[in-house]
Write an enzyme that holds these catalytic residues in place. Sequence first.
Site, short mmCIF file in Angstrom:
data_model
loop_
_atom_site.label_atom_id
_atom_site.label_comp_id
_atom_site.label_asym_id
_atom_site.label_seq_id
_atom_site.Cartn_x
_atom_site.Cartn_y
_atom_site.Cartn_z
CD GLU A 1 -68.43 -52.25 -44.94
OE1 GLU A 1 -68.43 -53.50 -44.97
OE2 GLU A 1 -69.47 -51.57 -44.96
CD GLU B 1 -71.35 -54.35 -48.59
OE1 GLU B 1 -72.25 -55.18 -48.34
OE2 GLU B 1 -70.24 -54.39 -48.06
O1 IFM Z 1 -71.39 -56.05 -41.56
C1 IFM Z 1 -71.31 -55.93 -42.93
C2 IFM Z 1 -71.55 -54.51 -43.38
O2 IFM Z 1 -72.77 -54.03 -42.93
C3 IFM Z 1 -71.52 -54.41 -44.88
N1 IFM Z 1 -70.35 -55.03 -45.43
C4 IFM Z 1 -69.97 -56.33 -44.96
C5 IFM Z 1 -69.95 -56.35 -43.45
C6 IFM Z 1 -69.56 -57.76 -42.96
O3 IFM Z 1 -70.47 -58.70 -43.39
#
Ligand code: IFM
Length: 450
Positions: A355, A166
């Site tokens: 994710e 990210e």
């Molecule tokens: O916890 C975070 C992660 O580190 C990166 N993506 C989003 C998740 C939830 O906020």
Amino acid sequence: MSSFIFPKNFLWGAATAAYQIEGAAKEDGKGESIWDHFSHTPGKVYQGDTGDIACDHYHRYQEDIDIMTELGLKAYRFSIAWPRIFPEGKGRANQGGIDFYDRLIDKLLEAGITPAVTLYHWDLPQSLQEQGGWAKRIPIDPFVDYAEQVFKIFGDRVQQWITLNEPQVAAFCGYAYGNHAPGLQDQAAAVQAAHHLLVAHAKTVRLFRQMNLKGQIGITLNLTPTYPASTSREDQKAAILADSEKNRWFLDPVFKGTYPEDMAELYRQKLQAPRIEDGDLELLKRANIDFLGINYYSRAVIGQAAPGSSDFYQQVRPDHSAYTDMDWEIYPDGIYDLLVRIKHDYDDPHILITENGAAFQDGIIQNGIIADDDRLDYLKQHLIAIHKAIGAGVRLDGYFVWSFMDNFEWAYGYTEKFGIVQVDYRTQSRSIKKSGYWYRDVIQNNCIQG
Ligand code: IFM
């Protein structure tokens, strides 16, 4: 009841990140990261929480791998903490840190779990921040050297590498909004930081190819499909611009070596950023990735900017939707729309959902199990949408739940819980939640019962 069968060899996994779970903040020669520094700065993290101990995974990794085995995970995505390998960001490598990841990777492989390794999940060594951090070009070459060291040591055993997690969040939350480390509020610095992160990514991909490693390399982007708040021309234009800022600003350089012209023009006018050196875009263009990692949580409904505001657009909160504890709208169709759009707009890449998940407080205990039905339902709806995208021809190779276990949710500290495994931070005991058992059955059957 309908069943949704997934392709053979679909990679079912769960994800975490170093600072969110490891603890052992000063052990075995680890250096300070920007998140160590930020979380220890009063007022930055809710209730003053830090990652000093977190889930104590650094000491309990074997127990955690045993739980992964019980869940039947095929893959585990985790990140390496750069300051464990190079405490000052560069210089002499730290054997203590290397040994930890050595043990972790070997134990995962022994358990038959594929490690998917992120090189950068936001924990820049603090000493590089003190020289300007990502707003400057300073961290780029040390990052590539760190990657080289890690590739040399683990490249024989790790098949899946993710350069960055990210970059949009690292750059904008870190340098523009100030709610993440390093906590700056300077939009031009954020745009510059995003560019430098992408250059570091591209140089790392080039190195990976030069080293002829047998694995695959990609990048993880957080993508948020945008939808106009109404059919008005103004809202439609605003939604296109928001898409440019949130999504295409990262997708275009990664896949095409260009920045979207609408947003680039606005940044140039307003911020005189980013400064791009000769060769940067060419480097990006040549950095072909093997897969795109996508983190999807929600969509953004967009309307035109409020009169008199300096913003380019505004995000609207649909009233009748359901929301997670992060106040993120639950919108499973968004992941379908996003996947199909990436297939068409970016030349049908291989994709991993690196994710996807939801924050909810733990439900009541039913038959001795934490009944987190809201999380289970979120995961199920999203996986059904993903299944539909695969049916539409998207080359989706795997899915990682965020998160394997409850952990340090950055500025929210330990209040927000994303895990399919609960962590009791007083005792460090772990308990698989109902969503975890459900996910175990999905993996075992390679199928969701609708
Ligand atoms: O916890 C975070 C992660 O580190 C990166 N993506 C989003 C998740 C939830 O906020």
